[in-house]
Write a protein that holds these residues in place. Structure first.
Motif, mmCIF file in Angstrom:
data_model
loop_
_atom_site.group_PDB
_atom_site.id
_atom_site.type_symbol
_atom_site.label_atom_id
_atom_site.label_comp_id
_atom_site.label_asym_id
_atom_site.label_seq_id
_atom_site.Cartn_x
_atom_site.Cartn_y
_atom_site.Cartn_z
ATOM 1 N N ILE A 188 -6.658 -6.478 -15.929
ATOM 2 C CA ILE A 188 -4.655 -6.247 -16.060
ATOM 3 C C ILE A 188 -4.731 -5.363 -14.964
ATOM 4 O O ILE A 188 -3.578 -5.397 -14.247
ATOM 5 N N LEU A 189 -5.313 -4.377 -14.440
ATOM 6 C CA LEU A 189 -5.164 -3.374 -13.623
ATOM 7 C C LEU A 189 -5.235 -4.235 -12.041
ATOM 8 O O LEU A 189 -4.339 -3.735 -11.237
ATOM 9 N N LYS A 190 -6.033 -4.877 -11.887
ATOM 10 C CA LYS A 190 -6.197 -5.669 -10.668
ATOM 11 C C LYS A 190 -5.013 -6.548 -10.487
ATOM 12 O O LYS A 190 -4.231 -6.781 -9.495
ATOM 13 N N GLU A 191 -4.569 -7.153 -11.661
ATOM 14 C CA GLU A 191 -3.360 -7.908 -11.511
ATOM 15 C C GLU A 191 -2.221 -7.203 -11.219
ATOM 16 O O GLU A 191 -1.301 -7.872 -10.349
ATOM 17 N N SER A 192 -2.013 -6.160 -11.796
ATOM 18 C CA SER A 192 -0.954 -5.268 -11.570
ATOM 19 C C SER A 192 -0.787 -4.885 -10.206
ATOM 20 O O SER A 192 0.447 -4.574 -9.545
ATOM 21 N N ALA A 193 -1.904 -4.654 -9.529
ATOM 22 C CA ALA A 193 -1.910 -4.331 -8.162
ATOM 23 C C ALA A 193 -1.435 -5.641 -7.265
ATOM 24 O O ALA A 193 -0.559 -5.500 -6.234
ATOM 25 N N TYR A 194 -2.017 -6.753 -7.638
ATOM 26 C CA TYR A 194 -1.650 -7.930 -6.870
ATOM 27 C C TYR A 194 -0.073 -8.220 -7.012
ATOM 28 O O TYR A 194 0.487 -8.619 -6.248
ATOM 29 N N ALA A 195 0.464 -7.786 -8.388
ATOM 30 C CA ALA A 195 1.886 -7.981 -8.476
ATOM 31 C C ALA A 195 2.805 -7.235 -7.748
ATOM 32 O O ALA A 195 3.958 -7.257 -7.543
#
Lengths: 261, 292, 290, 336
Positions: B172-179
């Motif tokens: 989820i941390l990675k996804e929020s950076a991609y987001a």
């Protein structure tokens, strides 16, 4: 078969005959979904677990692309072009369509750096500009007063509710046009939840908001439009007031009255 | 009945306590024995042993600097090669590699970490040293070759731990950076590496300790020369390879004592390195947890 | 150039670089593996397993003495090191718990685990070889056992930690004294993990050369008497590989292959064993749920 | 597959554990005579069932381990003087004579073709001559096509009797060497790479183009290395051949009461190869039981091992020397 009410608003995003299939799956998880997302309004996606609301939300900024083999069908129109296009610049797209997750996702850096992160990615290096924008975003995220004296503390030092507001501040710092919220309060206590909800309401002057929630009261409290989904299909879309008081579909009626879910 | 149990209970507890104390005993005993055995050399040379270059057993002159220097430089060379490559491998395994490659490659790298170091040494002598000779001239034996072998030896170790550390980054941390519009590299360098930093640094330091104390992989290719070399391609020596070469063949008390002095220095430096890594790991465990 | 295109180029570049690094690193590792397999297999023969060492140039030299010596040393170190390691691990987890003393033992064993093995060789030489008047299998076993104890200690500590407290409470509630609870319940719950730890511990010390150089020394003959110097694959490899004789060098590669096979075999065995039990345990849990 | 083989080995081995208990001896030391000791031990085991486990770790190790009593006998190419023998309570006798040869790995130069004057050898090992085509080398070898390459000097990394005898020779032929480096088993080498044992030096020379090293003749022969022609004490060119070694060895003047202390280096005579050395056995005085076994082993080898010693490149001890040694054994009650 779904009831999709026509709305009299400026449309920001338009989902058209959209289907989605996860890698390795043989059936579509979203089936032929069509709905409009009104500009500067809050649209809530509701439905029981596994209905596809989060899948739909995550399609809107194509975060599904991080994992190989996921497939999109149909169209999602944003400013006249289809964001599902193969040549879509995802990095650019995601700076315009931000996202807030179920759990707070403070990055392993300071409060300041968290908020400045998106800006720095966009090449903003000037400290004065950064300082101003970070403060502005933190104010927008209703967090500024609580953290203004410890901007360089580790973001981990904040409480869960504060971290979630930090994530919102981080997302709005890059001035997106749309913000996607994926059950943003599911991990928070009631007081933090109220703070986030009022923040969302205040944000819609500037951005379009799509929110996934399993909490129907929350949808009622903050959204202008509601889409009810079930088993990967859109069952009904319309004004929130109408969906919750007088829905057209029996399924919707049963769901909001708590018969299942 | 009750009494019988309590005697057994006491016996068992004391047996376990005694075993635990044995660990303490061995470690202190190593220290004490090394100090006692090194004492004649410590007494005779003092701390100038560490700065003295001359190693002339026929004149009873012993200076530890060349060996200490060789240990440090070969380890440094090893780290310079191993760290970027190992982190590259870890990033590849955790982020880039197609799924079908991940498991087989990951497992084979972990298994390579289990190959005895003497095998690396043999390979170094018969394959790497000739290659180095052809590429860089000289005789192929020396700090550079030794460093390279050490690098290859610790490569699997660092990559495996780094990969595991990177994989602990919450999705989820990675996804929020991609987001936020981050590229894959942005996410790796800004989110995953900082998140896994403690684990990575810890593994690197442990690997450093391992390289520093490694005997067999380097003894084959060091060149075994007690001179401070003027080039990294020239023959040199290290503390462990000096011990391996000379320990069982000394014929004077001072010579043996000087070797024990070197062993003591090696032990203390390793102790510090490992304790530092351990401290780092511990510090890490307490912080950095995503709030639920 | 916009910041986004620049970042995309950097992204491509760094990811390619990391892929190239991975390929280079893995290529080196596989080169070693290839060399080991090629030279090892071409040296492999039946003779190697049934004949003892012979002078260079003599027909029919083998490695039986070194293989058996290696097994004796490994088994000896296991017999000596494993009980101490398990008991010490038990103390740290079950009796010492979070006391400062237990933490100290944990830290010290971590340090001992990574201590340079050659230093342990010099220590055992001073302790057992020089005073007793001889290199011996006992000294070699002691050196390897000293290396093994901290490994077993930490594994036992970790594995006992995975045993749920409810199991302990259940045993105590039945009236079992603590040592009974540990022996009958806790060890049973942790046995898979501990056994795997033992396998990995054996694999770890079996590959060690440096601590044997001055302890078990080496022998050219088949030797089972622990009071005598004993050959090991590792020291034999070192001697044979540094010798100028091609037949010895070839035997050295053979020894390397046998040793690596042994060590890797133990590692793989440990993994399979662990994953097998992991799966069955999951299955059992599923059944219970139903 | 490998595991299966290992298992069968274990089974076979445990069955094969011999029922007859042969005596066991452990010796360690000089690498210089190691090939012939291996060979003798191998034959001795076949003939008598007794195992003599000789480990070549270097003469320094031989003296140290014999003094420390960690082995049954030590071996050293550096003879010990009576005082040292008394101090460590050791007996000493020679076992075989060997020769130190300079071997090189220069492409296209065959065995014995390269002439190196004794001072040039010293200068190479001092690092004064660094190239193969140095004028000083070319002067002695006008017909050879010497390459313009650096000389890789190979020497020992461990305490070595070979080094002792070699440096004894260098100190005698070069005052520079004598003052700067001196004589000893382990030296502060001005240049070079170190190999462990004669084995290691041979291996490095074999592996490294344009290298030079000094090894016992047996290592040169068994590895088919090219050697250099050097000079006798009086400066005559002399090749590394058995007859020239023998010419040197014939001069030996062994004395019982000096425990055979004698250095064979630079003997007189036009055919005397200059770096010849006997290698010695050291016995702990109090270990009477094992001593009689060691003596039996060497007596057996003196009677049966001359042929293999010659074949390997050593010079067997002359019969009269052997008899003198037997007298020494008897005198010190070393035999049963």
């Amino acid at each position: 078969m779904a009831t999709v009410d026509k709305i009299n608003e400026e449309i920001d995003l338009e989902v058209k005959n959209f289907s989605f299939r996860y890698a390795g799956s043989e059936t579509n998880s979203l089936k032929n979904v069509s709905l409009p997302i009104a500009k500067n309004k809050v649209t809530a996606l509701i439905g029981p677990s596994g209905c596809g609301k989060t899948t739909l939300l995550r399609s809107l900024n194509r975060i599904h692309d991080l994992y190989h083999g996921n497939k999109y069908f149909g169209e999602i129109k944003f400013e006249g072009h289809n964001i599902l296009d193969e040549n879509e610049d995802l990095i650019h797209l995601r700076t315009r369509i931000g996202m807030i997750f179920q759990k707070p996702t403070a990055f392993p850096m300071s409060i300041y750096d968290n908020v400045a992160y998106g800006l720095k990615l966009q090449g903003v290096r000037d400290h004065k500009i950064l300082d101003g924008k970070v403060a502005e975003a933190l104010k927008g995220g209703a967090l500024y007063d609580e953290v203004k004296n410890r901007l360089h503390d580790d973001a981990d030092s904040l409480s869960g509710g504060q971290q979630q507001r930090l994530c919102i501040a981080r997302a709005i710092a890059v001035e997106p046009e749309i913000l996607l919220f994926d059950e943003p309060t599911s991990a928070l206590d009631p007081i933090s939840t109220i703070a986030i909800e009022s923040l969302i309401k205040s944000l819609k002057d500037k951005v379009t908001i799509v929110i996934v929630t399993h909490n129907m009261q929350q949808a009622q409290r903050i959204s202008d439009y509601t889409a009810f989904m079930y088993l990967g299909e859109l069952i009904e879309f319309g004004k929130t007031s109408k969906i919750f008081s007088n829905p057209d579909e029996d399924l919707t009626k049963q769901y909001i009255s708590g018969k299942f879910g | 009945m009750h009494n019988k149990h309590s005697i057994k209970e006491m016996f068992f507890e004391h047996l376990t306590r005694f075993s635990a104390i044995l660990v303490l005993f061995f470690l202190s005993a190593i220290f004490i024995v090394l100090i006692i055995k090194a004492y004649p050399a410590i007494h005779h040379f003092g701390f100038s042993f560490i700065t003295e270059q001359k190693w002339a057993p026929n004149f009873e002159l012993f200076g530890g600097l060349p060996a200490i220097y060789g240990s440090f430089i070969s380890t440094l060379i090893a780290m310079l090669f191993a760290v970027p490559v190992a982190i590259g491998i870890a990033i590849f395994l955790s982020e880039i590699s197609p799924k079908s490659l991940k498991a087989p490659m990951g497992v084979s790298i972990e298994l390579l970490a289990a190959i005895p170091s003497v095998v690396y040494g043999m390979w170094g002598l018969f394959y790497l040293a000739p290659l180095m000779r052809d590429v860089f001239g000289g005789n192929g034996l020396g700090l550079f070759t030794a460093g390279l072998i050490l690098a290859i030896m610790i490569l699997p170790f660092i990559s495996a731990i780094t990969r595991d550390a990177l994989n602990t980054t919450p999705k989820i941390l990675k996804e929020s950076a991609y987001a936020l519009g981050a590229t894959q590299w942005d996410v790796i360098k800004d989110i995953m590496i900082p998140y896994a930093k403690a684990g990575i640094v810890g593994s690197v330091i442990l690997a450093l300790g391992r390289a520093f104390g490694e005997t067999m992989a380097v003894t084959f290719v060091m060149g075994n020369s007690h001179q401070i070399p003027n080039s990294i391609f020239a023959p040199a020596t290290s503390i462990p390879s000096t011990l391996a070469n000379e320990f069982s063949e000394v014929d004077s008390e001072l010579y043996l004592s000087s070797l024990y002095f070197l062993a003591l220095i090696l032990f203390i430096i390793s102790f510090i390195i490992i304790a530092f890594a351990k401290f780092y790991f511990l510090k890490n465990k307490r912080s950095r947890k995503i709030k639920k | 150039m916009t910041s986004s295109t620049k970042r995309k180029i950097i992204n491509k570049f760094v990811l390619s670089l990391s892929t190239i690094f991975a390929i280079i690193g893995v290529a080196f590792l596989f080169w070693i593996l290839f060399v080991l397999l090629k030279n090892g297999f071409s040296a492999l023969s039946v003779n190697m397993f049934v004949e003892d060492g012979a002078p260079p140039g003599t027909e029919g030299g083998g490695l039986r003495h070194a293989i058996v010596g290696q097994l004796i040393l490994a088994v000896g170190a296991t017999v000596l090191g494993v009980p101490i390691g398990i008991l010490a691990g038990t103390f740290v987890r079950e009796y010492g718990k979070k006391s400062q003393f237990a933490d100290l033992i944990r830290d010290l064993s971590d340090i001992m685990m990574s201590a340079p093995s050659i230093v342990i060789g010099t220590f055992v030489y001073a302790l057992l070889v020089a005073p007793t008047g001889g290199f011996s299998g006992y000294a070699g076993i002691t050196a390897l056992a000293i290396m093994m104890i901290p490994i077993i200690l930490r594994t036992t500590d970790d594995m006992l930690g995975l045993v749920p407290n409810s199991l302990r409470e259940a045993a105590i509630a039945l009236g079992a004294p603590k040592y009974k609870m540990i022996l009958d319940v806790v060890y049973l719950g942790a046995r898979v993990g501990i056994l795997t730890g033992i396998l990995l511990g054996i694999a770890r010390v079996a590959g060690e050369t440096a601590p044997l150089l001055f302890t078990s020394f080496n022998s050219n003959f088949f030797e089972t008497d622990l009071a005598e110097p004993i050959a090991s694959l590792t020291v034999t490899m070192f001697n044979y590989a540094t010798s100028p004789y091609e037949d010895w060098q070839s035997l050295g590669w053979g020894a390397a292959l046998i040793l690596a096979g042994f060590v890797l075999g133990l590692n793989i065995l440990g993994r399979i064993w662990l994953s097998f039990h992991h799966i069955t345990r999951k299955k059992i849990l599923k059944k219970r749920k139903r | 597959m490998i595991l299966k083989k290992l298992l069968t080995t274990a089974v076979v081995s445990s069955l094969a554990v011999s029922l007859f208990a042969g005596e066991k001896l452990t010796g360690a030391g000089a690498t210089f005579p190691a090939p012939v000791y291996y060979d003798w031990a191998y034959s001795y085991k076949k003939a008598t069932g007794h195992k003599v486990n000789y480990q070549s770790i270097g003469s320094g190790g031989g003296i140290e381990q014999a003094s420390k009593r960690t082995v049954d006998f030590g071996a050293s190419d550096e003879p010990l003087k009576s005082a040292k023998l008394d101090k460590e309570k050791l007996y000493q006798f020679p076992a075989v004579i060997g020769s130190i040869v300079l071997v090189h790995n220069v492409a296209g130069i065959p065995d014995e073709a390269l002439k190196l004057s004794n001072t040039n050898v010293a200068d190479i090992y001092l690092g004064k001559i660094t190239k193969w085509n140095d004028p000083k080398i070319v002067a002695d070898n006008p017909s050879l096509n010497l390459p313009n390459e650096n000389i890789t000097v190979v020497r020992r990394s461990d305490g070595s009797g070979t080094t002792y005898n070699f440096s004894y020779f260098l100190s005698a032929v070069s005052s520079d060497w004598k003052s700067k480096v001196g004589t000893g088993k382990s030296l502060d080498w001005p240049v070079g790479v170190g190999g462990k044992g004669n084995e290691g030096v041979t291996n490095l020379v074999k592996q490294t183009p344009n290298s030079i090293g000094y090894v016992e003749n047996a290592y040169k022969i068994s590895n088919k290395l090219s050697g250099a022609t050097i000079q006798t004490a009086s400066g005559k060119w002399v090749t590394a051949r058995e007859e020239n070694f023998k010419a040197s060895a014939a001069n030996a003047n062994w004395e019982l009461d000096k425990h055979f202390y004698y250095i064979l280096s630079l003997q007189k005579g036009d055919h005397s190869y200059p770096i010849v050395a006997a290698t010695f056995i050291l016995l702990p005085k109090e270990k009477t039981e094992t001593n009689s076994l060691v003596v039996d082993f060497y007596n057996h080898s003196f009677e049966n091992g001359d042929k293999s010693a010659s074949k390997l490149g050593y010079v067997p001890l002359p019969t009269e020397t052997k008899n003198l040694i037997r007298q020494y054994w008897k005198q010190n009650k070393l035999t049963n």
